[in-house]
Design an enzyme around this catalytic site. Structure first.
Site, PDB file in Angstrom:
ATOM      1  N   HIS A   1      44.943   6.396 -16.430  1.00  0.00           N
ATOM      2  CA  HIS A   1      46.215   7.050 -16.119  1.00  0.00           C
ATOM      3  C   HIS A   1      46.092   8.559 -16.072  1.00  0.00           C
ATOM      4  O   HIS A   1      46.839   9.225 -15.368  1.00  0.00           O
ATOM      5  CB  HIS A   1      47.317   6.565 -17.051  1.00  0.00           C
ATOM      6  CG  HIS A   1      47.765   5.195 -16.656  1.00  0.00           C
ATOM      7  ND1 HIS A   1      47.203   4.061 -17.186  1.00  0.00           N
ATOM      8  CD2 HIS A   1      48.638   4.797 -15.710  1.00  0.00           C
ATOM      9  CE1 HIS A   1      47.745   3.013 -16.594  1.00  0.00           C
ATOM     10  NE2 HIS A   1      48.612   3.419 -15.698  1.00  0.00           N
TER      11      HIS A   1
ATOM     12  N   CYS B   1      50.775  -1.180  -4.788  1.00  0.00           N
ATOM     13  CA  CYS B   1      51.138   0.122  -5.352  1.00  0.00           C
ATOM     14  C   CYS B   1      50.031   0.671  -6.249  1.00  0.00           C
ATOM     15  O   CYS B   1      50.193   1.714  -6.866  1.00  0.00           O
ATOM     16  CB  CYS B   1      52.462   0.055  -6.101  1.00  0.00           C
ATOM     17  SG  CYS B   1      52.404  -1.049  -7.511  1.00  0.00           S
TER      18      CYS B   1
ATOM     19  N   ARG C   1      39.547  -0.044 -17.356  1.00  0.00           N
ATOM     20  CA  ARG C   1      39.665   0.949 -16.279  1.00  0.00           C
ATOM     21  C   ARG C   1      39.544   2.384 -16.781  1.00  0.00           C
ATOM     22  O   ARG C   1      39.365   3.314 -15.991  1.00  0.00           O
ATOM     23  CB  ARG C   1      40.996   0.759 -15.542  1.00  0.00           C
ATOM     24  CG  ARG C   1      42.213   0.980 -16.399  1.00  0.00           C
ATOM     25  CD  ARG C   1      43.482   0.466 -15.757  1.00  0.00           C
ATOM     26  NE  ARG C   1      44.236   1.506 -15.095  1.00  0.00           N
ATOM     27  CZ  ARG C   1      45.488   1.373 -14.675  1.00  0.00           C
ATOM     28  NH1 ARG C   1      46.118   0.210 -14.817  1.00  0.00           N
ATOM     29  NH2 ARG C   1      46.111   2.346 -14.080  1.00  0.00           N
TER      30      ARG C   1
ATOM     31  N   ASP D   1      45.184  -2.575 -12.297  1.00  0.00           N
ATOM     32  CA  ASP D   1      45.025  -3.544 -13.384  1.00  0.00           C
ATOM     33  C   ASP D   1      44.417  -4.845 -12.890  1.00  0.00           C
ATOM     34  O   ASP D   1      43.664  -5.492 -13.623  1.00  0.00           O
ATOM     35  CB  ASP D   1      46.377  -3.817 -14.052  1.00  0.00           C
ATOM     36  CG  ASP D   1      46.697  -2.752 -15.081  1.00  0.00           C
ATOM     37  OD1 ASP D   1      45.781  -2.383 -15.834  1.00  0.00           O
ATOM     38  OD2 ASP D   1      47.845  -2.267 -15.105  1.00  0.00           O
TER      39      ASP D   1
ATOM     40  N   ARG E   1      57.056   4.949 -12.287  1.00  0.00           N
ATOM     41  CA  ARG E   1      56.446   4.574 -13.578  1.00  0.00           C
ATOM     42  C   ARG E   1      57.298   5.157 -14.705  1.00  0.00           C
ATOM     43  O   ARG E   1      57.031   6.257 -15.196  1.00  0.00           O
ATOM     44  CB  ARG E   1      55.033   5.148 -13.684  1.00  0.00           C
ATOM     45  CG  ARG E   1      54.006   4.518 -12.760  1.00  0.00           C
ATOM     46  CD  ARG E   1      52.637   5.140 -13.019  1.00  0.00           C
ATOM     47  NE  ARG E   1      51.556   4.334 -12.509  1.00  0.00           N
ATOM     48  CZ  ARG E   1      50.913   4.554 -11.361  1.00  0.00           C
ATOM     49  NH1 ARG E   1      51.264   5.557 -10.595  1.00  0.00           N
ATOM     50  NH2 ARG E   1      49.918   3.767 -10.990  1.00  0.00           N
TER      51      ARG E   1
ATOM     52  N   GLU F   1      49.269  -8.171 -11.375  1.00  0.00           N
ATOM     53  CA  GLU F   1      48.240  -7.313 -11.971  1.00  0.00           C
ATOM     54  C   GLU F   1      47.216  -8.088 -12.780  1.00  0.00           C
ATOM     55  O   GLU F   1      46.249  -7.508 -13.267  1.00  0.00           O
ATOM     56  CB  GLU F   1      48.860  -6.287 -12.926  1.00  0.00           C
ATOM     57  CG  GLU F   1      50.046  -5.571 -12.372  1.00  0.00           C
ATOM     58  CD  GLU F   1      50.439  -4.396 -13.226  1.00  0.00           C
ATOM     59  OE1 GLU F   1      49.859  -3.323 -13.041  1.00  0.00           O
ATOM     60  OE2 GLU F   1      51.339  -4.549 -14.065  1.00  0.00           O
TER      61      GLU F   1
HETATM   62  C1  PEP Z   1      48.383  -0.898 -11.193  1.00  0.00           C
HETATM   63  O1  PEP Z   1      47.973  -1.440 -12.225  1.00  0.00           O
HETATM   64  O2  PEP Z   1      47.791  -0.959 -10.102  1.00  0.00           O
HETATM   65  C2  PEP Z   1      49.618  -0.103 -11.232  1.00  0.00           C
HETATM   66  C3  PEP Z   1      50.136   0.402 -10.136  1.00  0.00           C
HETATM   67  O3  PEP Z   1      50.165   0.128 -12.452  1.00  0.00           O
HETATM   68  P1  PEP Z   1      49.582   1.244 -13.459  1.00  0.00           P
HETATM   69  O4  PEP Z   1      48.522   2.015 -12.739  1.00  0.00           O
HETATM   70  O5  PEP Z   1      50.715   2.110 -13.873  1.00  0.00           O
HETATM   71  O6  PEP Z   1      49.046   0.402 -14.566  1.00  0.00           O
HETATM   72 MG    MG Z   2      49.303  -1.574 -13.915  1.00  0.00          MG
END
Ligand code: PEP
Ligand code: MG
Length: 594
Positions: free
Chosen positions: A201, A519, A482, A472, A308, A448
């Protein structure tokens, strides 16, 4: 002599600037800038913390049992001496005054400087005093935390008035998503961190800021010193410290080129995204804060595909945001988007997005053994039913001001769906009873985890749309954290298992005539645009700054050519090469040879 450090490229472009270091610390330290009027307050906090620690040490020393070894008392003397030494607290004030760091950041910055000096000492006894210094600083940091932050963390404070004219780049062992958020609209023109993966993130927030960034650069924060000149090559994942004039000139040239390219792409912003054979494609925006919505519109997004909301829950010194505060935020976004759809995801805390230090203690979920597999996303919301209903009510209320869609993160079990729909029904009933207006919003699920992708036909019975969270989905399909740079080389969006899950999800949603979008970060990566179009995807959501580049791909794509290519790519052992051959893509620019 210049040094090169390699890491993972996470946000494109070239940044050149002086390094501002965030030192790593065993104590969780908040980093933010204070504005001119808060400087004396920060210094006072530091003074109070110092007096507090001095008191603690004096009491400790006074109450030492008679049989305690004399070294213990001598050690406490050393700690008291260090505490009052100008090189620690005096110089810390300098960071507050000159750099506008908050007290904790200033203290850890000074600790870093001193620690390096200790490391270079010849005398072993003196070298070992570094541990004492760290202990004293740690006590001070804890005392600062006990004394409370400087009112609210000042999200608006920016480092505009320090550091002279030179551009600044941020260098850290790690930057939490919460800290990244603080820096979102600050002066930094680039980021480097020792740790982190491409879709951590922290990397995602860097990308949303559209500034060059390199993560996983391992030793960077040790090799780079405060104020060093640094080049960040966000295309190649390269960091050059103290570059020679020739290299600097070469990179300045590259920087100008990429600005020109950006300006050229920007001209596409109001062009509709339609493929060569006339297929309309929706390009939407991912946002983290209400203030991001204008940039989404400006970039030509046709809606928000992912808000988010967990970022509203970070950087808070006390409570989590209540219904009213959340409602105001959601309404602001909905109104800023001027009638375009806004997809609001319920809070996705946990894993690499922990809540703020204080709130998290109150909410008890602090030290999960394996947070990516623990109480995160919808699981967390369902374990906090009243907080969850507050959020649902706030989202529903915002639907009276424009088109709102509700999105649920990381759904894996049917029971989670049922409980969520019950909570939603209850929230609606409460609003109806209170006479509050709302609309029956569409409800969607993030896909996810492989379980959700494999259960799609069943899940689709409950949802109006789905959105594939590839970040995810890759993490959970390949069992790769990740955020962990040690396994970043195995985090592979081209893995056939990942591609098949994505292709199947899109095909099944399309067959059921339910909206499907992507997304995750793959949506904003031009390498995947044709492939996702070939899978039947017609809705992408990404950082606003990525929209123009993806639109360019869409405008050049011809979906009539796609069907045969898709089968070949999905069947290939090396999907990346197959895809490149099929779509004849040009690659990212190579690093400058030095
Ligand atoms: C994802 O997991 O691809 C997603 C868009 O959610 P985040 O990156 O906020 O976990
Ligand atoms: Mg995610």
């Amino acid at each position: 002599m210049s040094i090169q450090v390699f890491g993972l490229p996470v946000s494109r472009g070239v940044a050149i600037g002086r390094a501002v270091l965030i030192a790593s610390s065993r104590v969780d330290v908040a980093h933010y800038f204070v504005d001119g009027s808060q400087i004396e307050g920060e210094i006072e906090r530091l003074r109070t913390a110092r007096d507090l620690v001095a008191g603690e040490l004096t009491v400790l020393q006074r109450d030492l049992p008679a049989e305690a070894p004399p070294e213990l008392s001598a050690l406490l003397d050393v700690h008291l001496m260090l505490l009052h030494d100008e090189t620690l607290t005096g110089a810390t004030k300098h960071w507050i005054r000159e750099r506008h760091y908050n007290a904790e950041w200033a203290l850890s910055a000074q600790l870093e400087v001193l620690a390096r000096q200790f490391d270079e000492m010849e005398d072993e006894y003196l070298r070992e005093r570094k541990a004492d210094l760290e202990q004293v600083a740690e006590r001070l940091l804890r005392a600062l935390a006990r004394g409370g932050g400087s009112a609210l963390v000042p999200a608006a404070a920016q480092a505009r008035d320090f550091g002279g004219e030179d551009p600044l780049v941020l260098v850290a062992n790690d930057i939490s998503p919460a800290d990244m958020l603080q820096f979102k609209r600050s002066v930094f023109t680039g980021f480097v961190t020792d740790v982190g993966g491409k879709t951590s993130h922290t990397a995602i927030v860097a990308r949303s800021m559209d500034i060059p960034a390199v993560v996983g650069a391992r030793e960077a924060s040790h090799l780079i010193r405060q104020d060093d000149w640094v080049i960040i090559d966000g295309d190649a994942g390269l960091v050059i410290v103290d570059p020679s004039p020739i290299v600097l000139e070469e990179y300045r040239f590259r920087q100008r080129q990429s600005e020109l390219e950006r300006a050229r792409l920007n001209r596409l912003r109001h062009t509709p995204a339609v493929t060569l054979d006339g297929q309309p494609v929706q390009l939407m925006a991912n946002i983290e804060l209400p203030g991001d919505a204008p940039a989404a519109l400006e970039a030509g997004a046709v809606g928000v595909g992912l808000f988010r909301t967990e970022f509203l829950f970070m950087n808070r010194t006390g409570d989590l945001p209540g219904e009213e505060e959340q409602f105001e935020c959601y309404r602001t976004v909905v109104q800023s988007m001027k009638g375009l759809p806004v997809t609001i995801r319920t809070v996705d805390v946990g894993a690499d997005k922990p809540l703020d230090r204080m709130s998290v203690q109150e909410l008890r979920h602090e030290h999960a053994l394996n947070p990516a597999l623990g109480l995160r996303a919808i699981r967390w919301s369902l374990s906090e039913p009243s907080m969850f209903r507050q959020q649902l009510r706030a989202i529903l209320r915002a639907s009276a001001f424009g088109k709102v869609r509700l999105l649920l993160p990381m759904v894996a079990h049917l029971s989670e769906i049922r409980l969520t729909l019950e909570a939603l029904a209850r929230a609606k009933q409460q609003l109806a009873d209170a006479g509050r207006p709302f609309v029956d919003v569409e409800v969607g699920a993030m896909i996810e985890v492989p379980a959700a992708a494999l259960m799609l036909p069943t899940f689709l019975r409950y949802f109006d749309f789905v959105s594939i969270g590839t970040n995810d989905l890759i993490q959970y399909t390949l069992a790769i954290d990740r955020a962990d740079e040690a396994v970043a080389h195995l985090y592979d969006p081209w893995h056939p298992a990942v591609l098949r899950l994505i292709a199947e999800t899109i095909a099944q949603a399309n067959a059921a005539r339910k909206d499907v979008s992507v997304c995750g970060e793959m949506a904003g990566d031009p390498q995947f645009t044709e492939l996702l179009l070939a899978m039947g995807l017609r809705s992408f959501s990404m950082h606003p700054a990525q929209i123009a580049a993806i639109k360019q791909r869409v405008l050049r794509a011809d979906t009539r050519r796609h069907a045969s290519v898709l089968q070949r790519v999905l069947a290939a052992d090396d999907a990346e090469t197959e895809c490149r051959l099929a779509f004849q893509r040009s690659e990212q620019p190579a690093a400058v040879t030095i």
